[in-house]
Design an enzyme around this catalytic site. Sequence first.
Site, short mmCIF file in Angstrom:
data_model
loop_
_atom_site.label_atom_id
_atom_site.label_comp_id
_atom_site.label_asym_id
_atom_site.label_seq_id
_atom_site.Cartn_x
_atom_site.Cartn_y
_atom_site.Cartn_z
N ASN A 48 1.62 -9.22 8.24
CA ASN A 48 0.98 -8.57 8.15
C ASN A 48 0.49 -8.43 6.61
O ASN A 48 1.44 -7.73 5.90
CB ASN A 48 0.81 -5.95 8.79
CG ASN A 48 -0.48 -5.48 8.50
OD1 ASN A 48 0.02 -4.82 7.73
ND2 ASN A 48 -1.53 -6.21 8.67
N ASN A 90 4.10 0.58 9.69
CA ASN A 90 3.05 -0.27 10.02
C ASN A 90 3.49 -1.10 11.35
O ASN A 90 2.78 -1.27 12.48
CB ASN A 90 3.15 -1.77 9.18
CG ASN A 90 2.73 -2.01 8.09
OD1 ASN A 90 2.10 -3.18 7.52
ND2 ASN A 90 2.22 -0.53 7.61
N HIS A 127 -8.89 -3.17 8.86
CA HIS A 127 -7.72 -3.58 8.12
C HIS A 127 -6.40 -3.62 9.10
O HIS A 127 -5.80 -4.48 9.41
CB HIS A 127 -7.30 -3.46 6.97
CG HIS A 127 -6.32 -4.39 5.85
ND1 HIS A 127 -6.29 -5.26 6.02
CD2 HIS A 127 -5.10 -4.08 5.49
CE1 HIS A 127 -5.29 -6.63 5.48
NE2 HIS A 127 -4.74 -5.05 4.70
N TRP A 128 -6.27 -2.34 9.76
CA TRP A 128 -4.90 -2.11 10.20
C TRP A 128 -4.78 -2.09 11.37
O TRP A 128 -5.85 -1.90 12.56
CB TRP A 128 -4.53 -0.57 10.15
CG TRP A 128 -3.77 -0.46 8.52
CD1 TRP A 128 -3.50 -0.75 7.64
CD2 TRP A 128 -3.84 1.02 8.66
NE1 TRP A 128 -3.66 -0.58 6.49
CE2 TRP A 128 -3.56 0.70 7.44
CE3 TRP A 128 -4.08 2.31 9.08
CZ2 TRP A 128 -2.71 1.98 6.33
CZ3 TRP A 128 -3.75 3.35 8.27
CH2 TRP A 128 -3.46 3.31 6.83
N ARG A 138 0.94 9.57 5.53
CA ARG A 138 0.82 8.19 4.87
C ARG A 138 0.89 9.01 3.43
O ARG A 138 1.83 8.49 2.74
CB ARG A 138 -0.27 7.25 4.69
CG ARG A 138 -0.47 6.73 5.75
CD ARG A 138 0.88 5.51 6.61
NE ARG A 138 -0.14 4.63 5.44
CZ ARG A 138 0.44 2.83 5.30
NH1 ARG A 138 1.50 2.95 6.04
NH2 ARG A 138 0.18 2.63 4.36
N GLY A 142 0.63 -1.21 0.05
CA GLY A 142 -0.50 0.29 0.13
C GLY A 142 0.93 0.91 -0.08
O GLY A 142 1.85 1.11 0.30
#
Length: 269
Positions: free
Chosen positions: A93, A35, A240-241, A173, A27
């Site tokens: 992950n 992460n 998701h995280w 990000r 991503g």
Amino acid sequence: MVDAGDAELACTAFGAGSPVLWLHGSGPGAAGMSNFRANLSAFGDYRNLVVDLPWWGRSPRPGTDDPLLVHAAERACRAMEAPGIERAHLVGNSYGGGVTMRIAMAHRDRVDRLVLTAPGGVLPADAPPWPVGFDHLFGYMAAGKPSREAMAGLVRLMMYDQALATDALIDERYESSLRVRPELPIPRKFGDLTPGLARIGAPTLLVWGREDQTVPLTWASTILAGVPDAELRVLPHCRHWVQYERAPESNHIVREFLQGGAAAATSEG
């Protein structure tokens, strides 16, 4: 930078004790420390090696004809050798979860315990169409001119608690995605690990957000059925995280599993 055979990978080392190799997701803006920064302080009694996988963070972006999971797994395994780590726990992950599974298949003697947080690499037969999170993730990376607005939408898709999608996180990000923009193909190029799941001999813990819109919880059933010693822990009100959105719970679950105990009394699998 550590030697990974035909290239060097960027790594961060932290703590002392039993080795743990941390492998991040894909991503825009993804890298090892982005992460797992919220998790490492809970693992100071382990010898942690956090890797930027090929194409990500400060690591190089080589070309390869191999499936990306295969290529990355071989380089990550060689990166363990540089500081003299022969065997380690692996925590992966998303995309990094797929890389850890590939290592556990191809290098069984290098793996103690395996933690997979909403891992990629095992695709259902009816994909595509892709889940909405996948669509946004790959659409962002394919865009000719990424925007902060698109990044904000992507970050919000990754977390159930929208209060955690702060301006600071979105800006971080977004800026990182402008510096590092790997041109990645559709997920099929990553490789499908389904045929090799039975070769994973390590005790395996799956950790999933119930509301994940990128790698849906329904995809977990294939891994549970295929890996001989696998269990599943599902966290509600989480996408998701997982390691970011539910860091305290995630750290507790992972630590208990690495120490050899049950993940939780309510585990499924």
